[in-house]
Scaffold this motif. Sequence first.
Motif, PDB file in Angstrom:
ATOM      1  N   LEU A  70       0.832  -1.205   0.000  1.00  0.00           N
ATOM      2  CA  LEU A  70       0.000   0.000   0.000  1.00  0.00           C
ATOM      3  C   LEU A  70       0.865   1.254   0.000  1.00  0.00           C
ATOM      4  CD1 LEU A  70      -2.747   1.378   0.261  1.00  0.00           C
ATOM      5  CD2 LEU A  70      -2.594   1.054   2.734  1.00  0.00           C
TER       6      LEU A  70
ATOM      7  N   CYS B  19       3.940   1.547  -1.143  1.00  0.00           N
ATOM      8  CA  CYS B  19       4.617   1.667  -2.444  1.00  0.00           C
ATOM      9  C   CYS B  19       3.667   2.187  -3.515  1.00  0.00           C
ATOM     10  CB  CYS B  19       5.186   0.301  -2.852  1.00  0.00           C
ATOM     11  SG  CYS B  19       6.550  -0.284  -1.833  1.00  0.00           S
ATOM     12  N   VAL B  20       2.448   1.669  -3.553  1.00  0.00           N
ATOM     13  CA  VAL B  20       1.499   2.091  -4.585  1.00  0.00           C
ATOM     14  C   VAL B  20       1.081   3.542  -4.378  1.00  0.00           C
ATOM     15  CG1 VAL B  20      -0.823   1.693  -5.494  1.00  0.00           C
ATOM     16  CG2 VAL B  20       0.682  -0.239  -5.062  1.00  0.00           C
ATOM     17  N   GLU B  21       0.834   3.935  -3.122  1.00  0.00           N
ATOM     18  CA  GLU B  21       0.420   5.306  -2.865  1.00  0.00           C
ATOM     19  C   GLU B  21       1.553   6.305  -3.053  1.00  0.00           C
ATOM     20  OE1 GLU B  21      -1.364   5.402   0.981  1.00  0.00           O
ATOM     21  OE2 GLU B  21      -3.353   4.845   0.201  1.00  0.00           O
ATOM     22  N   SER B  22       2.797   5.817  -3.037  1.00  0.00           N
ATOM     23  CA  SER B  22       3.922   6.724  -3.295  1.00  0.00           C
ATOM     24  C   SER B  22       4.157   6.956  -4.790  1.00  0.00           C
ATOM     25  CB  SER B  22       5.194   6.167  -2.656  1.00  0.00           C
ATOM     26  OG  SER B  22       5.584   4.955  -3.285  1.00  0.00           O
TER      27      SER B  22
ATOM     28  N   ALA C 280       5.890  -2.270  -7.198  1.00  0.00           N
ATOM     29  CA  ALA C 280       5.509  -2.500  -5.807  1.00  0.00           C
ATOM     30  C   ALA C 280       5.702  -3.957  -5.422  1.00  0.00           C
ATOM     31  CB  ALA C 280       4.058  -2.076  -5.598  1.00  0.00           C
TER      32      ALA C 280
ATOM     33  N   GLY D 168      -4.166   1.866  -5.109  1.00  0.00           N
ATOM     34  CA  GLY D 168      -3.987   2.173  -3.702  1.00  0.00           C
ATOM     35  C   GLY D 168      -5.288   2.137  -2.929  1.00  0.00           C
ATOM     36  N   GLN D 169      -6.355   2.625  -3.540  1.00  0.00           N
ATOM     37  CA  GLN D 169      -7.656   2.592  -2.874  1.00  0.00           C
ATOM     38  C   GLN D 169      -8.123   1.161  -2.655  1.00  0.00           C
ATOM     39  OE1 GLN D 169     -10.663   4.754  -4.998  1.00  0.00           O
ATOM     40  NE2 GLN D 169     -12.286   4.265  -3.531  1.00  0.00           N
TER      41      GLN D 169
ATOM     42  N   ARG E  14      -6.079  -0.308   0.164  1.00  0.00           N
ATOM     43  CA  ARG E  14      -6.451   0.265   1.454  1.00  0.00           C
ATOM     44  C   ARG E  14      -7.763  -0.340   1.963  1.00  0.00           C
ATOM     45  NH1 ARG E  14      -4.850   4.178   4.586  1.00  0.00           N
ATOM     46  NH2 ARG E  14      -3.238   4.788   3.087  1.00  0.00           N
TER      47      ARG E  14
END
Length: 242
Positions: A110, A112-115, A122, A188-189, A192
């Motif tokens: 999460l 890695c993907v949101e960054s 990721a 990312g959503q 999460r």
Amino acid sequence: KSTLDRLKLTNKLESEDSREKLARAGYRGQAPLIAFMFFRFVMPGIVFLATLLYLFVLTHFAWPVMMKVSAAFAGALIGYYLPDVFISNLTARRQQSIMRAFPDALDLMLICVESGMSIESAFSKVSAEIGTQSVELAEELGLTTAELSYLPDRAVAFDNLAKRCGHSGVKSVAIALNQAEKYGTPMGQALRITAQMRMQFAEQKAASLPAKLTVPMIVFFLPCLFVVILGPAALRAMHMTH
């Protein structure tokens, strides 16, 4: 392989889910499948002879001969399933290792993907980081990274990850990633939401723990408590009676 081909036993000994069983245990390719089928073929005979040797030579049970032979045939039937038991034990240990490290892997994924990383980067990053906790999970994530690179349909790579791991958490993540890939929602959503669902599931299990502990407490704790509390009084009453 030559033995199986000569006796034409490949199709008879290979079940429909043999490859999936071996993959969940960490064995991939044709060689482990051939070894698995070979041991399915030879183990009944080995166990049959070992049982006969034990019953007729090493021990002196007062059993009729037919009963000893019947026990040997029962041992041969058990020997046929010994390779499956061996693979099942390996699969259970592998899944236990994956389950221990998967929550941390999901959090890392999460992050890695949101960054801003792609899902392939990721997976590659998480597989490199999570190897200290679970080599098995790192291996599966690394294989998924390779499959995402060359498979035309990325959903197949996620489905293969869920099948190989055989873990409900990994399956839910694979479903979420497939849906995000299909409908275009942010990865990312999806990750999460999956992490939140796993947290809610953990909280539900923790909340059900007191109710599950009620019966063991009643059966094992209360009798001991009554003995400690009432025991001296009972001994004193017996002494006064005598």
